[in-house]
Write a protein that holds these residues in place. Sequence first.
Motif, mmCIF file in Angstrom:
data_model
loop_
_atom_site.group_PDB
_atom_site.id
_atom_site.type_symbol
_atom_site.label_atom_id
_atom_site.label_comp_id
_atom_site.label_asym_id
_atom_site.label_seq_id
_atom_site.Cartn_x
_atom_site.Cartn_y
_atom_site.Cartn_z
ATOM 1 N N THR A 170 0.865 -1.169 0.000
ATOM 2 C CA THR A 170 0.000 0.000 0.000
ATOM 3 C C THR A 170 0.905 1.223 0.000
ATOM 4 O O THR A 170 1.750 1.363 0.870
ATOM 5 C CB THR A 170 -0.912 0.016 1.242
ATOM 6 O OG1 THR A 170 -1.778 -1.125 1.195
ATOM 7 C CG2 THR A 170 -1.753 1.283 1.263
ATOM 8 N N LEU A 171 0.733 2.076 -1.001
ATOM 9 C CA LEU A 171 1.561 3.271 -1.133
ATOM 10 C C LEU A 171 0.695 4.504 -0.939
ATOM 11 O O LEU A 171 -0.281 4.719 -1.663
ATOM 12 C CB LEU A 171 2.213 3.316 -2.517
ATOM 13 C CG LEU A 171 3.019 4.576 -2.839
ATOM 14 C CD1 LEU A 171 4.195 4.728 -1.878
ATOM 15 C CD2 LEU A 171 3.502 4.543 -4.288
ATOM 16 N N VAL A 172 1.042 5.296 0.072
ATOM 17 C CA VAL A 172 0.377 6.567 0.324
ATOM 18 C C VAL A 172 1.427 7.640 0.029
ATOM 19 O O VAL A 172 2.333 7.863 0.828
ATOM 20 C CB VAL A 172 -0.140 6.669 1.769
ATOM 21 C CG1 VAL A 172 -0.898 7.971 1.975
ATOM 22 C CG2 VAL A 172 -1.037 5.475 2.096
ATOM 23 N N ALA A 173 1.325 8.254 -1.146
ATOM 24 C CA ALA A 173 2.368 9.162 -1.610
ATOM 25 C C ALA A 173 1.774 10.506 -1.995
ATOM 26 O O ALA A 173 0.846 10.571 -2.811
ATOM 27 C CB ALA A 173 3.111 8.551 -2.799
ATOM 28 N N LYS A 225 -1.120 12.402 5.031
ATOM 29 C CA LYS A 225 -0.865 10.996 4.732
ATOM 30 C C LYS A 225 -0.863 10.150 5.997
ATOM 31 O O LYS A 225 -1.546 9.124 6.088
ATOM 32 C CB LYS A 225 0.489 10.851 4.010
ATOM 33 C CG LYS A 225 0.606 11.630 2.722
ATOM 34 C CD LYS A 225 1.957 11.434 2.045
ATOM 35 C CE LYS A 225 3.095 12.067 2.799
ATOM 36 N NZ LYS A 225 3.039 13.534 2.822
ATOM 37 N N ASP A 277 7.540 8.729 -4.912
ATOM 38 C CA ASP A 277 7.442 7.311 -5.211
ATOM 39 C C ASP A 277 8.757 6.612 -4.890
ATOM 40 O O ASP A 277 9.831 7.105 -5.272
ATOM 41 C CB ASP A 277 7.101 7.090 -6.683
ATOM 42 C CG ASP A 277 5.627 7.284 -6.960
ATOM 43 O OD1 ASP A 277 5.207 7.036 -8.095
ATOM 44 O OD2 ASP A 277 4.894 7.675 -6.028
ATOM 45 N N LEU A 286 6.697 -0.686 -9.123
ATOM 46 C CA LEU A 286 5.285 -0.337 -8.939
ATOM 47 C C LEU A 286 4.434 -0.787 -10.123
ATOM 48 O O LEU A 286 3.300 -1.244 -9.939
ATOM 49 C CB LEU A 286 5.139 1.170 -8.716
ATOM 50 C CG LEU A 286 5.865 1.742 -7.493
ATOM 51 C CD1 LEU A 286 5.622 3.238 -7.396
ATOM 52 C CD2 LEU A 286 5.408 1.049 -6.217
ATOM 53 N N ARG A 291 1.280 -3.137 -9.829
ATOM 54 C CA ARG A 291 -0.006 -2.603 -10.261
ATOM 55 C C ARG A 291 -0.678 -3.560 -11.242
ATOM 56 O O ARG A 291 -1.876 -3.833 -11.159
ATOM 57 C CB ARG A 291 0.208 -1.226 -10.890
ATOM 58 C CG ARG A 291 -1.046 -0.398 -11.068
ATOM 59 C CD ARG A 291 -0.694 0.962 -11.667
ATOM 60 N NE ARG A 291 0.066 1.787 -10.740
ATOM 61 C CZ ARG A 291 1.277 2.275 -10.984
ATOM 62 N NH1 ARG A 291 1.895 2.004 -12.128
ATOM 63 N NH2 ARG A 291 1.880 3.034 -10.084
ATOM 64 N N LEU A 342 -1.089 -3.793 -5.633
ATOM 65 C CA LEU A 342 -0.751 -2.454 -5.166
ATOM 66 C C LEU A 342 -2.010 -1.643 -4.916
ATOM 67 O O LEU A 342 -2.895 -1.560 -5.778
ATOM 68 C CB LEU A 342 0.118 -1.741 -6.215
ATOM 69 C CG LEU A 342 0.500 -0.286 -5.943
ATOM 70 C CD1 LEU A 342 1.388 -0.190 -4.707
ATOM 71 C CD2 LEU A 342 1.187 0.321 -7.156
ATOM 72 N N GLU A 351 -3.002 2.272 -4.006
ATOM 73 C CA GLU A 351 -2.366 3.586 -4.056
ATOM 74 C C GLU A 351 -3.319 4.670 -3.557
ATOM 75 O O GLU A 351 -4.484 4.719 -3.959
ATOM 76 C CB GLU A 351 -1.944 3.918 -5.492
ATOM 77 C CG GLU A 351 -0.904 2.974 -6.051
ATOM 78 C CD GLU A 351 -0.607 3.241 -7.508
ATOM 79 O OE1 GLU A 351 0.271 4.081 -7.782
ATOM 80 O OE2 GLU A 351 -1.257 2.620 -8.369
ATOM 81 N N ARG A 405 -3.043 8.761 -3.529
ATOM 82 C CA ARG A 405 -2.222 9.830 -4.061
ATOM 83 C C ARG A 405 -2.721 11.195 -3.567
ATOM 84 O O ARG A 405 -3.744 11.301 -2.891
ATOM 85 C CB ARG A 405 -2.245 9.797 -5.594
ATOM 86 C CG ARG A 405 -1.687 8.500 -6.182
ATOM 87 C CD ARG A 405 -0.192 8.477 -6.059
ATOM 88 N NE ARG A 405 0.420 7.293 -6.667
ATOM 89 C CZ ARG A 405 1.714 7.122 -6.801
ATOM 90 N NH1 ARG A 405 2.533 8.065 -6.363
ATOM 91 N NH2 ARG A 405 2.211 6.021 -7.337
ATOM 92 N N ASP A 437 -6.215 12.069 -4.166
ATOM 93 C CA ASP A 437 -7.155 11.385 -3.267
ATOM 94 C C ASP A 437 -7.191 12.056 -1.902
ATOM 95 O O ASP A 437 -8.238 12.106 -1.244
ATOM 96 C CB ASP A 437 -6.754 9.914 -3.096
ATOM 97 C CG ASP A 437 -6.572 9.199 -4.416
ATOM 98 O OD1 ASP A 437 -5.493 8.627 -4.631
ATOM 99 O OD2 ASP A 437 -7.507 9.240 -5.243
#
Length: 886
Positions: free
Chosen positions: A37-40, A47, A166, A171, A175, A180, A182, A184, A187
């Motif tokens: 899980t990527l919170v970027a 975040k 990132d 990724l 994806r 994955l 995401e 961003r 969001d």
Amino acid sequence: MVGPLIATKFHVPQRRSATVPRARLTDRLAGGPAKLTLVAAPAGFGKTTVVTEWLSSLGDDQRVAWLSLDARDDEVMSFWSYVIAALDVAVPGVGVEALELLQSTPSSIEAVLATLVNDLDSRSTAVVLVLDDFHVIQDTAVQVGMAFLVETLPANVRLVIVSRADPSLPLARLRARGELVEIRAADLRFTAAEASAYLNEIMGLAVHDEDVVTLGERTEGWIAALQLAALSMQGRDDAGAFIAGFAGDDRYVVDYLVEEVLERQPEAVRRFLLETSILSRLTGDLCDAVTGAGGGAATLQALDRANLFLVPLDDHREWYRYHHLFAEMLRGRLLDELSEDVGELHLRASDWFKRHDHTTEAIGHAIDAAAFDRAADMIILAMPAMQQRRQETTLVRWFEMLPAEIVRDRPALSIGFAGTLLSAGRTDGVEALLRDAESANGGTSEEIRAVQGGIALYRAAQALTSGDIESASEHARIAVELAEDRDHIDRGSATGLLALILWSRGDLADARASWAVSLEELHRAGHLSDMIGGSIAVADIQLAQGRLTEARETYRHALGVAGGSEPPLRGAADMHVGMSDLLRERDDLDGARRHLAAAEALGEYAGLPQNRHRRRMAAARLLQTAGDPAIAIPILDEAERLYTPDFFPDVHPIPALRARVQLTAGRKADTLDWVRRSGVTVDDQLSYLREFEHVTLVRVLLARPVDTRQLADASRLVERLLHGAEHGGRWGSVIELLVLQSITLHKTGRIEDAVDALARAVSLAKPEGYVRVFADEGEPVARLLAALAKRGDDSAYVRRLHAATTAARRPRSAAQGLVDPLSDRELDVLRLLGSELAGPEISRQLVISLNTLRTHTKNIYAKLGVTSRREAVRRATDLGIFRTER
């Protein structure tokens, strides 16, 4: 150095009660399994707040391992120490073996992570590992390790990365696989409804809907800007006018709002904020030391209550940090307003951290204060432990920040920098540093001697790396002479390096003598793993000398030392691998398999870095002996990929061994490609370092259709090689070359001479129990052994050789194509290893214990010659095992 670890970095930030619920985001975080899980998003987008809100909704069956990263973690040792420790906080006991492996010297990060992944996979606990502020990690080695971790994570572990940028991870591939999740910046931006809830309900303002929309448009939903704007609007009656005049891009918005916030603070608070902005973490006593005033703890508590961009780092609210964006702005203002005080503030911080044994931060602040003499003196004291822990990245960063004259004036620092660069695989600037140390004046006679010894040692290492053996030998001898008798580490290092140089030159007897001194010194110093590593070299030399019995005793002794502790010391697995290859030569193939399986069962943490490729080489030779050369070739390809170069001479290059196996498999065109690529010819100047390649060339020449010129070339090359091997006391090579000479003579019709050559080989080989060097040649040697028996040598040893040479060596299972076929239960386990099930789920489905599952898995890995679940499935697919099962 790493230690002590900062416990507050493992605390999940407390979820504030006064936050806007963001179900649309937490639902996305909760929905569906994903590896990553990527919170970027850029700074100030909330975040961490979103992630902590989601974590608060997790059930008791899920454990959270939290790690707040900072710039000090941007190097391999620190980063992985903290990651493992964070997991241990969440799941007590996890990562113990991985941490021990990480802290040993040297070690492969992939081996550390494989051990960690296997440990996590063996547990039923679901874990969420959160790495906050991952953007501070730039170190390439850490990024590579992270990519490995993501690819191999077990199903019961979910990785969450919170970052401004990132990460360097695959990724796109994740994806495409649906692995994955995401979140961003787009969001995270506040919607109009969320902005209204924050401004009016949380902050208690009365902002009209149209003004909320305007502010949202001007800030583009950027939460930090909204928060700053809300603080600025508190106490104003003209919120609408404020919003109407609010304009500009993010950078100017922040500059403007920070100024607004700071201008509204009492002077004492304002100065406190500015002066403490140099700190990456704050506590009352530290703040008092930096500001020179009291009341730091009370001020921090007041700032916390005022929601003034302060983030608590522990449940007791003793440690805090500023919001990163706020801290950056404060530091900018500090330089504008109090630039003359900045150095003094850093010095005070350095003093406090030094008194509290936080050496890394003490050095960092000393450098920031331009107190380079102070920093240099602390680095000299910290250097031995940091070098032992392989924190080269941090050391190199510090060294490069120090003025050249500071390093030049301290010989110990110059030498330490040179050694650090060499350890990091760099040679640039090493000679200049050594010259600086050489030209320095002063010091006691003992200090001068130590400096001279260090210079000689690193000049020897530098020369050895560049292939200048003569220069390396000269400097190594000087280093040995200068090493003090009572300094066991220096003497052990110097004599060990000299032994490596002598070995590279082919001076095996002198190399063994030097190793004997080195191992004794290392043992006295308590560096047992280093001693075991040296034992590998000693056994290799004994094998080259044709002394199989002595090599066996070396392996047994070292295995007794390595296996006498719990867990076994690093190098224990290497001893099993060496014993396996020795037993293979003596035709004890079952014993060879047992030792290879034992090496695999110990795990990668029990092997030195080179064991990964050496174990595969031993497995390939065993497969070749057992009649499975085609299966051995991809294992050698894997060995080449995992090859770990070091100061050991590469006297058995993997490409040359693969060419030999390819000959056995009938792939003669591939061997001719190897000849072209390697550049070996029959007219080369011969050396010990290339002896194995030239013997391989002889085999290639003998394998081609009978050609008078090629046979003459092979015969001439064998004669030259024999002369060099006999002169160098390399009786293992002499035995092999005599066997090949007998085959060459037989091909030219000189039968009696061929039998004479073989008789000499038998005479040399008999006391040490050689078998496979004869038996692997097959029919040509079988005929010559029969002729030798007719001539009167019908001893039990000759009969044994003849029986081994004529025995058919076929795969034990043609269907599986393995030396040791998989059992039905192992096939069941292998099939489920190819699924998405975690270890505990596999054990439940098969109704076996986790320990039993681990045993089956280790056996599968050993039989397939692999070290991971993914490799096992891939190798089984290549061999058609799954098709055979169906």
